[in-house]
Design a protein around this motif. Structure first.
Motif, short mmCIF file in Angstrom:
data_model
loop_
_atom_site.label_atom_id
_atom_site.label_comp_id
_atom_site.label_asym_id
_atom_site.label_seq_id
_atom_site.Cartn_x
_atom_site.Cartn_y
_atom_site.Cartn_z
N ASP A 86 0.82 -1.20 0.00
CA ASP A 86 0.00 0.00 0.00
C ASP A 86 0.86 1.26 0.00
O ASP A 86 1.88 1.33 0.69
N VAL A 87 0.46 2.24 -0.78
CA VAL A 87 1.10 3.56 -0.79
C VAL A 87 0.18 4.51 -0.04
O VAL A 87 -0.98 4.71 -0.42
N TRP A 88 0.67 5.11 1.01
CA TRP A 88 -0.17 5.99 1.82
C TRP A 88 -0.39 7.33 1.13
O TRP A 88 0.47 7.86 0.45
N THR A 89 -1.55 7.87 1.37
CA THR A 89 -1.84 9.26 1.01
C THR A 89 -2.14 9.99 2.32
O THR A 89 -3.22 9.83 2.89
N LEU A 90 -1.18 10.74 2.81
CA LEU A 90 -1.30 11.37 4.12
C LEU A 90 -1.49 12.88 3.98
O LEU A 90 -0.94 13.52 3.09
N HIS A 91 -2.29 13.43 4.90
CA HIS A 91 -2.52 14.87 4.93
C HIS A 91 -1.38 15.54 5.69
O HIS A 91 -1.00 15.10 6.78
N PRO A 92 -0.80 16.61 5.15
CA PRO A 92 0.35 17.23 5.82
C PRO A 92 -0.01 17.88 7.15
O PRO A 92 0.85 18.01 8.03
N ASP A 93 -1.26 18.29 7.33
CA ASP A 93 -1.65 18.96 8.56
C ASP A 93 -3.10 18.58 8.90
O ASP A 93 -4.02 19.38 8.73
N PRO A 94 -3.32 17.35 9.37
CA PRO A 94 -4.68 16.90 9.64
C PRO A 94 -5.35 17.70 10.74
O PRO A 94 -4.72 18.07 11.73
N GLY A 95 -6.63 17.99 10.58
CA GLY A 95 -7.37 18.71 11.60
C GLY A 95 -7.54 17.88 12.85
O GLY A 95 -7.62 16.65 12.81
N SER A 96 -7.58 18.55 14.00
CA SER A 96 -7.68 17.87 15.28
C SER A 96 -9.14 17.87 15.74
O SER A 96 -9.72 18.94 15.99
N LEU A 97 -9.71 16.68 15.87
CA LEU A 97 -11.07 16.58 16.38
C LEU A 97 -11.11 16.96 17.86
O LEU A 97 -12.09 17.55 18.34
N LEU A 98 -10.04 16.69 18.58
CA LEU A 98 -9.99 17.10 19.99
C LEU A 98 -10.03 18.61 20.12
O LEU A 98 -10.66 19.16 21.02
N ASP A 99 -9.34 19.32 19.22
CA ASP A 99 -9.37 20.77 19.26
C ASP A 99 -10.75 21.30 18.89
O ASP A 99 -11.25 22.26 19.50
N LEU A 100 -11.38 20.69 17.89
CA LEU A 100 -12.70 21.14 17.46
C LEU A 100 -13.76 20.91 18.54
O LEU A 100 -14.73 21.65 18.64
N ALA A 101 -13.56 19.86 19.34
CA ALA A 101 -14.55 19.52 20.37
C ALA A 101 -14.21 20.13 21.73
O ALA A 101 -14.97 19.96 22.69
N ALA A 102 -13.09 20.83 21.82
CA ALA A 102 -12.69 21.43 23.09
C ALA A 102 -13.71 22.49 23.53
O ALA A 102 -14.20 23.28 22.72
N GLY A 103 -14.04 22.48 24.81
CA GLY A 103 -14.99 23.44 25.36
C GLY A 103 -16.44 23.07 25.18
O GLY A 103 -17.33 23.78 25.65
N ILE A 104 -16.72 21.96 24.51
CA ILE A 104 -18.09 21.52 24.27
C ILE A 104 -18.44 20.40 25.23
O ILE A 104 -17.74 19.38 25.30
N THR A 105 -19.49 20.59 25.99
CA THR A 105 -19.96 19.55 26.90
C THR A 105 -20.66 18.47 26.08
O THR A 105 -21.58 18.77 25.32
#
Length: 548
Positions: free
Chosen positions: A195-214
């Motif tokens: 397999d040849v990977w296709t990787l994102h150079p700067d993947p978004g952080s779901l933890l950052d997006l969900a921070a502060g949300i109860t």
């Protein structure tokens, strides 16, 4: 009767394939079978009342499939092995028998299969490559059948076109057009597809997006109760792996992508309630919770035996490693000291909560501990904090991919004194290509590995906190309620986190295991398609001259 076909074009394509195999993968070359008999091909057509495309006939008259299974067997990407006439006949007969059932319309109308689909390459599973032999525009087109899905017709309008694309892929050292991103490589005289990977150079952080949300209170799931004698609630939270609070004494920030744990105290027993059954019974967690004391964990999951630990040792049931699912692995970053939030957070609720809490208390009472925890205690209000799982303890946790024999074969004969540095180089490559090496703590650990220095790691060390944080990103999609966050990173970015998580596990293995045990984790997800040749080169023994 088999029509007379022009075998020139298919023959020239097979010439190209054979030349490449003879030079680069001689063991695979020997698995090509001799030509089929024209009489056998004609019998196949008569028996099933179909006319085989001329290019398929020409290929069978060159090679009657391949000899498989076997490590060296010639295959298309995805481990599709070319079938001989006898196997083609067996597949056709099987599908036609199934299609005779009254309720098998989907096996007759082409929505799932058709009696005139001819399987030409198969796998060890039910997936197959077929040629459409129905009269009409699609006659001779190559298609793919995946169990449970609709037939898929790719970019190859004929079997000859598929063979041509295969020859092009081998000669140009590139993936086979229209059939994934696997790259042809060789090892020990065999053709392999990696397999040849296709990787994102700067993947978004779901933890950052969900921070502060109860997080939304779960309406379903399972409840786990963990108790420990002599601990305070904040001690218990820290040992379980709670997300630390910001500096300054404020409450820890909620995070909708992390599991939640609620803690309290009854007499001399601290207790925690969570809807994360696997996390509570992981040996890594109970070993920490029971350090210097006694701890127990019970869960509402039927069939999961209550756990009793004393001073880091499992007492009941007899010790056995428990591997949580992939969604239960997590991570953490160093952001400040742990602070217990003010009491007042409601316990997680669902319609059957009362009965479930009673069941938990009954299971706890059956253990030789006198915690005195009652449903009324659990139904009160407790402090809440987001939970990030502690690091896995290796080798208790198995590698997630690549069977051990595959790695062992490559390592066979490598001297022990050379294996460690070679694995350190492979781990560094994996960290680089996944982006994990961009973190200061990781870069320092990789430098130590390359220099042969020990790499200490614990759940609270800067390196351990970083690895936990990365692993938490991998687990986050399994915890978040998508109603809680406005947007989420695309799947391609989460796959990059998955690869980065495997790099974190590889680094952890190199820090805590002997080289030969660590290798299975380092190569669970190989750093590059040519990892075998790179490993041999890194041992200073050199790779085989023909290794691609």
């Amino acid at each position: 009767m088999v029509e007379k076909v022009n075998e020139g074009g298919v023959g020239r394509t097979w010439d190209r394939i054979e030349r490449w195999l003879a030079r680069h993968a001689p063991a695979t070359y020997t698995t090509l079978r001799p030509p089929a008999a024209r009489a056998d091909v004609a019998a196949l057509e008569r028996e099933f009342g179909i006319r085989l495309p001329g290019d398929l006939v020409a290929s069978l008259l060159r090679h009657d499939g391949v000899t498989w299974p076997g490590q060296a067997a010639f295959a298309l990407p995805g481990d599709y092995y070319l079938l001989d006439v006898a196997a083609i006949r067996e597949h056709c007969a099987m599908w036609r028998r199934l299609a005779e059932r009254e309720d098998a319309t989907h096996l007759r109308d082409g929505s799932y299969w058709h009696p005139s689909f001819l399987t030409v390459a198969g796998t060890n599973a039910a997936d197959a490559v077929f040629v459409d032999c129905r009269p009409g525009e699609r006659y001779g087109t190559v298609g793919w059948h995946l169990k449970g899905g609709e037939p898929y017709f790719g970019p190859h309008p004929s079997f000859a076109a598929l063979l041509g694309a295969l020859a092009d892929a081998l000669e140009a050292d590139r993936p086979l057009r229209g059939l994934g991103v696997d790259l042809p490589v060789t090892f020990a005289g065999r053709l392999l597809w990696e397999d040849v990977w296709t990787l994102h150079p700067d993947p978004g952080s779901l933890l950052d997006l969900a921070a502060g949300i109860t997080p939304t209170a779960p309406s379903r799931g399972t409840v786990t109760l963990t108790v420990a004698r002599g601990l305070t609630p904040d001690d218990l939270l820290g040992r379980i792996g709670a997300h630390p609070a910001p500096a300054g004494g404020s409450a820890p920030e909620p995070n909708a992508a992390l599991p939640q744990v609620q803690v309290g105290r009854e007499g001399e027993w601290a207790f925690a309630v969570a809807r994360e059954p696997w996390e509570a019974i992981r040996p890594e967690v109970l070993r920490r919770v029971s350090r210097g004391t006694v701890a127990a964990a019970v869960t509402s999951v039927d069939g999961l035996t209550p756990r009793l630990w004393e001073d880091g040792r499992q007492v009941l049931p007899p010790p056995a490693p428990v591997e949580p699912p992939a969604s239960a692995r997590g991570g953490l970053r160093p952001i400040g000291p742990l602070v217990i939030p003010a009491a007042g957070s409601p316990v997680l609720r669902r319609p059957s909560e009362e009965a479930e809490l009673s069941s938990l208390c009954e299971r706890l009472a059956a253990l030789p501990v006198d915690a005195g925890i009652t449903p009324g205690v659990l139904a009160g209000t407790m402090a809440t904090a987001p939970l990030i799982p502690v690091l896995p303890v290796l080798p208790d946790v198995e590698p997630v991919a690549h069977p051990v024999p595959l790695v062992a074969e490559v390592m066979d004969g490598i001297p022990g004194e050379r294996l460690g540095p070679a694995l350190a180089a492979a781990t560094a490559r994996l960290a680089e290509v996944t982006g994990l090496a961009g973190h200061r703590e990781v870069a320092g650990a990789l430098a130590d590995l390359r220099a042969g220095r020990p790499v200490p790691v614990s759940d609270e060390s800067p390196l351990g906190l970083r690895l936990r944080r990365v692993l938490a990103e991998v687990a986050a999609p399994g915890h978040v309620d998508w109603r809680d966050v406005e947007r989420i990173p695309p799947t391609s970015q989460w796959r990059t986190w998955q690869r980065r998580g495997e790099a974190a596990r590889a680094l952890l293995a190199m820090a805590s295991l002997p080289p030969r045990e660590a290798a299975d984790h380092v190569f669970a997800i190989p750093p590059t398609p040519r990892w075998r040749a790179e490993l041999l080169r890194d041992t200073a023994e050199g790779a085989p001259p023909e290794d691609m």
